[in-house]
Design a protein around this motif. Sequence first.
Motif, PDB file in Angstrom:
ATOM      1  N   ARG A 269       0.857  -1.192   0.000  1.00  0.00           N
ATOM      2  CA  ARG A 269       0.000   0.000   0.000  1.00  0.00           C
ATOM      3  C   ARG A 269       0.893   1.243   0.000  1.00  0.00           C
ATOM      4  O   ARG A 269       2.084   1.157   0.354  1.00  0.00           O
ATOM      5  CB  ARG A 269      -0.906   0.000   1.239  1.00  0.00           C
TER       6      ARG A 269
ATOM      7  N   ASP B 260      -3.219   9.044  12.951  1.00  0.00           N
ATOM      8  CA  ASP B 260      -2.726   8.766  11.590  1.00  0.00           C
ATOM      9  C   ASP B 260      -3.744   7.929  10.815  1.00  0.00           C
ATOM     10  O   ASP B 260      -3.977   8.146   9.628  1.00  0.00           O
ATOM     11  CB  ASP B 260      -1.399   8.007  11.646  1.00  0.00           C
TER      12      ASP B 260
ATOM     13  N   ARG C  53      -6.410   8.948   7.623  1.00  0.00           N
ATOM     14  CA  ARG C  53      -6.394   8.218   6.345  1.00  0.00           C
ATOM     15  C   ARG C  53      -7.829   7.802   6.029  1.00  0.00           C
ATOM     16  O   ARG C  53      -8.269   6.716   6.304  1.00  0.00           O
ATOM     17  CB  ARG C  53      -5.498   6.982   6.497  1.00  0.00           C
TER      18      ARG C  53
ATOM     19  N   ASP D 159       6.317   7.642  19.419  1.00  0.00           N
ATOM     20  CA  ASP D 159       6.537   7.919  17.998  1.00  0.00           C
ATOM     21  C   ASP D 159       7.099   6.733  17.219  1.00  0.00           C
ATOM     22  O   ASP D 159       7.473   6.882  16.055  1.00  0.00           O
ATOM     23  CB  ASP D 159       7.486   9.119  17.843  1.00  0.00           C
ATOM     24  N   LYS D 160       7.198   5.574  17.850  1.00  0.00           N
ATOM     25  CA  LYS D 160       7.820   4.433  17.172  1.00  0.00           C
ATOM     26  C   LYS D 160       6.877   3.684  16.235  1.00  0.00           C
ATOM     27  O   LYS D 160       7.295   2.735  15.567  1.00  0.00           O
ATOM     28  CB  LYS D 160       8.381   3.458  18.213  1.00  0.00           C
ATOM     29  N   ALA D 161       5.606   4.040  16.229  1.00  0.00           N
ATOM     30  CA  ALA D 161       4.642   3.383  15.329  1.00  0.00           C
ATOM     31  C   ALA D 161       3.546   4.385  14.984  1.00  0.00           C
ATOM     32  O   ALA D 161       3.448   5.454  15.603  1.00  0.00           O
ATOM     33  CB  ALA D 161       4.045   2.144  16.000  1.00  0.00           C
ATOM     34  N   LEU D 162       2.737   4.037  13.996  1.00  0.00           N
ATOM     35  CA  LEU D 162       1.639   4.916  13.599  1.00  0.00           C
ATOM     36  C   LEU D 162       0.681   5.123  14.767  1.00  0.00           C
ATOM     37  O   LEU D 162       0.434   4.204  15.553  1.00  0.00           O
ATOM     38  CB  LEU D 162       0.892   4.310  12.414  1.00  0.00           C
ATOM     39  N   LYS D 163       0.153   6.337  14.889  1.00  0.00           N
ATOM     40  CA  LYS D 163      -0.771   6.666  15.978  1.00  0.00           C
ATOM     41  C   LYS D 163      -2.226   6.539  15.506  1.00  0.00           C
ATOM     42  O   LYS D 163      -2.498   6.475  14.302  1.00  0.00           O
ATOM     43  CB  LYS D 163      -0.495   8.088  16.469  1.00  0.00           C
TER      44      LYS D 163
ATOM     45  N   MET E 127       2.732   4.720   4.742  1.00  0.00           N
ATOM     46  CA  MET E 127       2.245   5.643   5.780  1.00  0.00           C
ATOM     47  C   MET E 127       3.440   5.964   6.675  1.00  0.00           C
ATOM     48  O   MET E 127       3.937   5.094   7.374  1.00  0.00           O
ATOM     49  CB  MET E 127       1.135   4.990   6.611  1.00  0.00           C
ATOM     50  N   ALA E 128       3.896   7.201   6.653  1.00  0.00           N
ATOM     51  CA  ALA E 128       5.102   7.555   7.399  1.00  0.00           C
ATOM     52  C   ALA E 128       4.846   7.553   8.896  1.00  0.00           C
ATOM     53  O   ALA E 128       3.800   7.989   9.355  1.00  0.00           O
ATOM     54  CB  ALA E 128       5.587   8.932   6.956  1.00  0.00           C
ATOM     55  N   VAL E 129       5.818   7.033   9.658  1.00  0.00           N
ATOM     56  CA  VAL E 129       5.769   7.171  11.116  1.00  0.00           C
ATOM     57  C   VAL E 129       6.295   8.557  11.437  1.00  0.00           C
ATOM     58  O   VAL E 129       7.334   8.970  10.945  1.00  0.00           O
ATOM     59  CB  VAL E 129       6.641   6.091  11.789  1.00  0.00           C
ATOM     60  N   ALA E 130       5.535   9.282  12.284  1.00  0.00           N
ATOM     61  CA  ALA E 130       5.880  10.678  12.607  1.00  0.00           C
ATOM     62  C   ALA E 130       7.281  10.771  13.188  1.00  0.00           C
ATOM     63  O   ALA E 130       7.720   9.896  13.904  1.00  0.00           O
ATOM     64  CB  ALA E 130       4.876  11.242  13.588  1.00  0.00           C
TER      65      ALA E 130
END
Lengths: 134, 358
Positions: free
Chosen positions: A128, B335, B339, B328-332, A131-134
């Motif tokens: 896909r 996020d 989407r 911050d180590k993974a998508l929140k 999706m960037a990790v912040a």
Amino acid sequence: MEIPRHWRLKQQRYRLVGEVCQHCESKIFPPRDICPECGGEADTLYTFSGNGEVYSYTTVHEGPAGYDDSTPYTVALVKLDEGPTVTAQLTDVDEDSLQIGMPVEMVTRKLKNDGDERGMIVYGYKFRPRMAVA
Amino acid sequence: MTTLKPSTKLLKPARSVGITGYGVYIPRYRLPAQEIARVWAGGKAALPIKEKAVPGLDEDVITMSIEAARNALARADIHAHQLRAIWVGSESHPYAVKPTSTVVAEAIGAVPNTQAGDWEFACKAGTEAIVASMGFVGSSMADYAMAIGSDTAQGRPGDALEYTAAAGGAAFIIGPAENALATINASYSYVTDTPDFWRRENQKYPEHGSRFTGEPAYFKHTTSAGSTMMEALGVTAKDYQWAIFHQPNAKFPQRAAKMLGFTPEQIEPGLLAPVIGNPYSASAIIGLSAVLDIAKPDDRILLVSFGSGAGSDAFDITVTKEITNRQDKALKVQDYIDRRTEIDYATYARMRGKITMK
């Protein structure tokens, strides 16, 4: 019914487990035990990061058996960051946003039912938009 | 009925435990509640939420659990081989017989030296697995266990449930308190036999007791669990920064919070039903994840789940200094909420298999 094949391929399909050549350090996917670069023996497992970019793509409107319920869908050649190029479906993507060079990441999704809805569910890698990790 | 002293009601492991990592997954598609009202109510209906998250054609509880688990592992920064249990709570497991948990364990690389099992208790199967993980780690049988709540919720077309029945998953790695981003100080579970909601074998859609689902079910169990635990701990709502309640709609958790003395500000970050709907087993714990995404060290959090049938699990949680290293180590959660791809009812009907093809 291809149960033995699905079972045998689960590691590479679920989480992109390939191999690394002990001689030239090439990363290999799918695993084949012989390095395509140097011809040496290569049987050390290596899990790919799942990151890559779209090398090329096409949209399938008439899918083969097992995939006909999910048309239209996009199939891409994805060049993995570690080197190999794999063929896979793209998912969670809009056709008008597709472009060559687009960064993508691996996700594990349903590929198809083996046979009909009574058969096992086959899971495997798709890609896909990343999706960037912040 | 045997009466227990307040302090003996708490579930507290011998060894202190906490949350080592957490991760969520929410699918990208959104169906506005107004769209359901357009099809089934002439556009005129009281809408319980704004919109709900809908899974794509290639998504189910297994795929959502895998992504949530990968996010939890990224935050925990441990190897999957260190997990000694993968437990998945859901009421929409893809197979009637064949575990969800073994596929998830294989996909994250946790096999073969691990426990695996599927849990079911309507919307609180995920927190059941968290309590079990606390016992698993708290007894020193294992150092790390993963508890997942994940659902692709079903609601009969046109039924009140269809407005909210959504999809999502959340994974929690429970481990020793010394390596935790939040400690779980205590838990408490409150259950009775209450027929507020059920689905019989081979039935596609659940049944529910309409107004009966409120007072004797949701409110009785969430407030009893929350108030009993707070009384046993000697704390009140003022001692917490944040609170999260199971979210079958937007109103119920707000009212339960008010009944226990919490302010709208305390529940705001974890109140996600208005924008993702009710992903059943994942509802309360995606809310907890959203709070952990913005929490600061020493924040105290109350979590109360609810599962029909019926019961609630309450948790008293304190955030540690580690939180800032792992957020911050993974998508929140935000996020995934951002989407967003809106779909219409016809697309939703295709994606959810509501159109008969043969």
